[in-house]
Structure formats: structure tokens, C-alpha cells
Design a protein around this motif. Structure first.
Motif, PDB file in Angstrom:
ATOM      1  N   LEU A   2      55.253  19.190  73.925  1.00 40.43           N
ATOM      2  CA  LEU A   2      54.137  19.529  74.813  1.00 40.43           C
ATOM      3  C   LEU A   2      54.136  18.542  75.971  1.00 40.43           C
ATOM      4  CD1 LEU A   2      51.272  20.157  72.228  1.00 40.43           C
ATOM      5  CD2 LEU A   2      52.845  21.822  73.215  1.00 40.43           C
ATOM      6  N   ASN A   3      54.506  19.006  77.156  1.00 39.49           N
ATOM      7  CA  ASN A   3      54.493  18.108  78.311  1.00 39.49           C
ATOM      8  C   ASN A   3      53.056  17.919  78.811  1.00 39.49           C
ATOM      9  OD1 ASN A   3      53.836  20.236  80.121  1.00 39.49           O
ATOM     10  ND2 ASN A   3      55.992  20.700  80.460  1.00 39.49           N
ATOM     11  N   ASP A   4      52.883  17.060  79.810  1.00 33.60           N
ATOM     12  CA  ASP A   4      51.537  16.731  80.308  1.00 33.60           C
ATOM     13  C   ASP A   4      50.790  17.951  80.835  1.00 33.60           C
ATOM     14  OD1 ASP A   4      51.941  14.077  79.630  1.00 33.60           O
ATOM     15  OD2 ASP A   4      52.446  13.444  81.665  1.00 33.60           O
ATOM     16  N   ALA A   5      51.492  18.864  81.501  1.00 31.68           N
ATOM     17  CA  ALA A   5      50.847  20.063  82.047  1.00 31.68           C
ATOM     18  C   ALA A   5      50.305  20.952  80.927  1.00 31.68           C
ATOM     19  CB  ALA A   5      51.821  20.840  82.929  1.00 31.68           C
ATOM     20  N   VAL A   6      51.088  21.116  79.870  1.00 29.41           N
ATOM     21  CA  VAL A   6      50.659  21.940  78.735  1.00 29.41           C
ATOM     22  C   VAL A   6      49.466  21.287  78.050  1.00 29.41           C
ATOM     23  CG1 VAL A   6      51.353  22.892  76.503  1.00 29.41           C
ATOM     24  CG2 VAL A   6      52.983  22.879  78.392  1.00 29.41           C
ATOM     25  N   VAL A   7      49.537  19.987  77.813  1.00 28.31           N
ATOM     26  CA  VAL A   7      48.438  19.275  77.165  1.00 28.31           C
ATOM     27  C   VAL A   7      47.154  19.395  77.988  1.00 28.31           C
ATOM     28  CG1 VAL A   7      47.589  16.989  76.474  1.00 28.31           C
ATOM     29  CG2 VAL A   7      49.928  17.688  75.896  1.00 28.31           C
ATOM     30  N   LYS A   8      47.255  19.280  79.299  1.00 31.94           N
ATOM     31  CA  LYS A   8      46.077  19.395  80.169  1.00 31.94           C
ATOM     32  C   LYS A   8      45.418  20.765  80.013  1.00 31.94           C
ATOM     33  CE  LYS A   8      44.730  18.685  85.046  1.00 31.94           C
ATOM     34  NZ  LYS A   8      43.763  19.715  85.185  1.00 31.94           N
ATOM     35  N   VAL A   9      46.210  21.822  80.045  1.00 30.95           N
ATOM     36  CA  VAL A   9      45.654  23.176  79.882  1.00 30.95           C
ATOM     37  C   VAL A   9      45.025  23.321  78.499  1.00 30.95           C
ATOM     38  CG1 VAL A   9      46.262  25.626  79.690  1.00 30.95           C
ATOM     39  CG2 VAL A   9      47.107  24.283  81.619  1.00 30.95           C
ATOM     40  N   LEU A  10      45.690  22.811  77.472  1.00 33.24           N
ATOM     41  CA  LEU A  10      45.149  22.913  76.118  1.00 33.24           C
ATOM     42  C   LEU A  10      43.837  22.140  75.971  1.00 33.24           C
ATOM     43  CD1 LEU A  10      48.431  22.551  74.035  1.00 33.24           C
ATOM     44  CD2 LEU A  10      46.966  24.587  74.159  1.00 33.24           C
ATOM     45  N   LYS A  11      43.778  20.958  76.521  1.00 32.40           N
ATOM     46  CA  LYS A  11      42.577  20.126  76.362  1.00 32.40           C
ATOM     47  C   LYS A  11      41.383  20.665  77.150  1.00 32.40           C
ATOM     48  CE  LYS A  11      44.287  15.608  75.000  1.00 32.40           C
ATOM     49  NZ  LYS A  11      43.265  15.118  74.092  1.00 32.40           N
ATOM     50  N   ASP A  34      41.820  20.114  69.658  1.00 30.16           N
ATOM     51  CA  ASP A  34      42.266  18.967  70.442  1.00 30.16           C
ATOM     52  C   ASP A  34      43.786  18.892  70.338  1.00 30.16           C
ATOM     53  OD1 ASP A  34      42.128  16.745  72.078  1.00 30.16           O
ATOM     54  OD2 ASP A  34      41.259  15.425  70.573  1.00 30.16           O
ATOM     55  N   VAL A  35      44.353  17.998  71.127  1.00 34.30           N
ATOM     56  CA  VAL A  35      45.771  17.675  71.040  1.00 34.30           C
ATOM     57  C   VAL A  35      45.851  16.187  70.730  1.00 34.30           C
ATOM     58  CG1 VAL A  35      47.987  17.637  72.228  1.00 34.30           C
ATOM     59  CG2 VAL A  35      46.347  19.461  72.737  1.00 34.30           C
ATOM     60  N   THR A  36      46.577  15.841  69.671  1.00 35.56           N
ATOM     61  CA  THR A  36      46.689  14.447  69.256  1.00 35.56           C
ATOM     62  C   THR A  36      47.669  13.705  70.163  1.00 35.56           C
ATOM     63  OG1 THR A  36      48.488  14.889  67.700  1.00 35.56           O
ATOM     64  CG2 THR A  36      46.213  15.085  66.854  1.00 35.56           C
ATOM     65  N   PRO A  37      47.605  12.379  70.170  1.00 36.72           N
ATOM     66  CA  PRO A  37      48.544  11.608  70.998  1.00 36.72           C
ATOM     67  C   PRO A  37      50.019  11.882  70.684  1.00 36.72           C
ATOM     68  CG  PRO A  37      46.735  10.207  70.300  1.00 36.72           C
ATOM     69  CD  PRO A  37      46.588  11.510  69.556  1.00 36.72           C
ATOM     70  N   ASP A  38      50.309  12.278  69.441  1.00 32.62           N
ATOM     71  CA  ASP A  38      51.699  12.575  69.091  1.00 32.62           C
ATOM     72  C   ASP A  38      52.075  14.042  69.326  1.00 32.62           C
ATOM     73  OD1 ASP A  38      50.272  13.654  66.971  1.00 32.62           O
ATOM     74  OD2 ASP A  38      51.534  12.785  65.410  1.00 32.62           O
ATOM     75  N   GLY A  39      51.202  14.800  70.022  1.00 32.51           N
ATOM     76  CA  GLY A  39      51.533  16.153  70.450  1.00 32.51           C
ATOM     77  C   GLY A  39      51.259  17.257  69.459  1.00 32.51           C
ATOM     78  N   LYS A  40      50.475  16.980  68.437  1.00 31.76           N
ATOM     79  CA  LYS A  40      50.092  18.047  67.503  1.00 31.76           C
ATOM     80  C   LYS A  40      48.773  18.654  67.973  1.00 31.76           C
ATOM     81  CE  LYS A  40      52.575  16.447  63.538  1.00 31.76           C
ATOM     82  NZ  LYS A  40      52.795  15.073  63.178  1.00 31.76           N
ATOM     83  N   MET A  41      48.632  19.937  67.748  1.00 31.25           N
ATOM     84  CA  MET A  41      47.388  20.621  68.065  1.00 31.25           C
ATOM     85  C   MET A  41      46.553  20.670  66.793  1.00 31.25           C
ATOM     86  SD  MET A  41      49.243  23.547  70.292  1.00 31.25           S
ATOM     87  CE  MET A  41      50.530  23.518  69.074  1.00 31.25           C
ATOM     88  N   VAL A  42      45.259  20.388  66.913  1.00 31.98           N
ATOM     89  CA  VAL A  42      44.381  20.401  65.750  1.00 31.98           C
ATOM     90  C   VAL A  42      43.202  21.333  66.023  1.00 31.98           C
ATOM     91  CG1 VAL A  42      45.062  18.151  64.841  1.00 31.98           C
ATOM     92  CG2 VAL A  42      43.241  18.270  66.538  1.00 31.98           C
ATOM     93  N   VAL A  43      42.815  22.064  64.980  1.00 32.79           N
ATOM     94  CA  VAL A  43      41.733  23.037  65.077  1.00 32.79           C
ATOM     95  C   VAL A  43      40.792  22.820  63.900  1.00 32.79           C
ATOM     96  CG1 VAL A  43      41.145  25.503  65.007  1.00 32.79           C
ATOM     97  CG2 VAL A  43      43.221  24.746  66.187  1.00 32.79           C
ATOM     98  N   ARG A  61      52.620  30.475  59.955  1.00 35.62           N
ATOM     99  CA  ARG A  61      53.008  30.871  61.311  1.00 35.62           C
ATOM    100  C   ARG A  61      51.774  31.151  62.164  1.00 35.62           C
ATOM    101  NH1 ARG A  61      57.088  28.655  61.900  1.00 35.62           N
ATOM    102  NH2 ARG A  61      57.309  29.763  63.833  1.00 35.62           N
ATOM    103  N   VAL A  62      51.777  30.613  63.394  1.00 31.93           N
ATOM    104  CA  VAL A  62      50.630  30.734  64.280  1.00 31.93           C
ATOM    105  C   VAL A  62      51.108  30.813  65.732  1.00 31.93           C
ATOM    106  CG1 VAL A  62      50.319  28.233  64.464  1.00 31.93           C
ATOM    107  CG2 VAL A  62      48.356  29.707  64.791  1.00 31.93           C
ATOM    108  N   ALA A  63      50.301  31.438  66.569  1.00 24.69           N
ATOM    109  CA  ALA A  63      50.529  31.438  68.022  1.00 24.69           C
ATOM    110  C   ALA A  63      49.217  31.067  68.693  1.00 24.69           C
ATOM    111  CB  ALA A  63      51.007  32.800  68.513  1.00 24.69           C
ATOM    112  N   ILE A  64      49.332  30.270  69.754  1.00 24.67           N
ATOM    113  CA  ILE A  64      48.165  29.863  70.531  1.00 24.67           C
ATOM    114  C   ILE A  64      48.424  30.226  71.985  1.00 24.67           C
ATOM    115  CG2 ILE A  64      46.889  27.870  71.427  1.00 24.67           C
ATOM    116  CD1 ILE A  64      47.485  26.517  68.709  1.00 24.67           C
ATOM    117  N   SER A  65      47.419  30.772  72.628  1.00 26.17           N
ATOM    118  CA  SER A  65      47.501  31.043  74.052  1.00 26.17           C
ATOM    119  C   SER A  65      46.327  30.339  74.724  1.00 26.17           C
ATOM    120  CB  SER A  65      47.424  32.547  74.325  1.00 26.17           C
ATOM    121  OG  SER A  65      47.494  32.802  75.709  1.00 26.17           O
TER     122      SER A  65
END
Length: 131
Positions: A2-11, A34-43, A61-65
Motif C-alpha cells: 500500500l503506497n502513500d496515495a492508497v493509504v491516504k484514500v483508505l484513511k 484504519d490502516v496500520t503502520p505496517d500496511g495492514k487494513m483493520v476493520v 477472501r475479501v475485496a475493499i473499494s
């Protein structure tokens, strides 16, 4: 992954979380995330009953948009989720739910999602590009 641009949109935006079982898709809006510092997404699991059944049946298996409504920048992330019922991430979501719902409901656990693929959904020449 997850690059910075992806993390920004997710957060900064709500997620649509998709799962499937026996050919029946399920998608839910996700605000406790949220997105953790190590790049995992948490729900946080407050109302994820069908999602959890689907994940148990489909091996996680999961998909996130997620996308920014103003810029139309968006991404689809496909990966694998693990469900946990204790730990710091669960405690954080319990506190969030208790504050928002004033004790009426609480977080029962959390999904920890490891991204395996990130696909651009932004309109334009990079649409459908995997990063």
C-alpha cells in the motif's frame, strides 16, 4: 504494497467491503477502519455477521473499494482477512463503538486484512492498472 496515495484514500474515505459465499456476493460500508503502520487494513466488527460467515466459508477472501469523491482517485484492494477477538486493535474499536453508540453496541472483534493486489479504479489511463 500500500503506497502513500492508497493509504491516504483508505484513511480519509469510507470503504466498501465485499465478500462472497456460494456465489452470493455481499458488500457493506465500513466506517470503523484504519490502516496500520505496517500496511495492514483493520476493520472493527460491530455488524459484520454475514461478512464473517462468508469469510469463514471462503478462506478469508475479501475485496475493499475506496475512493475520494472529490478527486475520483480510487483503489480496489484484494486480500485475505484474519478475524481476531482480542488485542490492541479490538480494544481501539470497542472504545470507538462505545463512544459512538453510547454503549448500545460494541465491537466484538476485528478483521486484519493483508493486501495481495491493489488495482487502480481512478478514471483515466491508469484505470485497472495493478500497483
Amino acid at each position: 504494497m500500500l503506497n502513500d496515495a492508497v493509504v491516504k484514500v483508505l484513511k480519509e474515505n469510507t470503504w466498501a467491503l465485499g465478500t462472497c459465499m456460494d456465489g452470493e456476493p455481499n458488500v457493506v460500508p465500513v466506517g470503523f477502519k484504519d490502516v496500520t503502520p505496517d500496511g495492514k487494513m483493520v476493520v472493527g466488527d460491530v455488524f459484520l455477521e454475514t461478512t464473517l460467515k462468508n469469510l469463514q466459508a471462503n478462506g478469508g477472501r475479501v475485496a475493499i473499494s475506496a475512493y475520494d469523491e472529490k478527486t475520483m482517485e480510487g483503489y480496489q484492494i484484494k486480500g485475505k482477512a484474519e478475524y481476531v477477538t482480542s488485542g490492541d486493535v479490538v480494544d481501539t474499536f470497542k472504545a470507538m463503538a462505545d463512544k459512538l453508540f453510547r454503549g448500545a453496541v460494541t465491537a466484538k472483534g476485528a478483521l486484519i486484512i493483508e493486501a495481495e493486489r491493489v488495482i487502480v479504479t481512478t478514471p483515466g489511463p491508469d484505470n485497472k492498472k495493478e500497483i
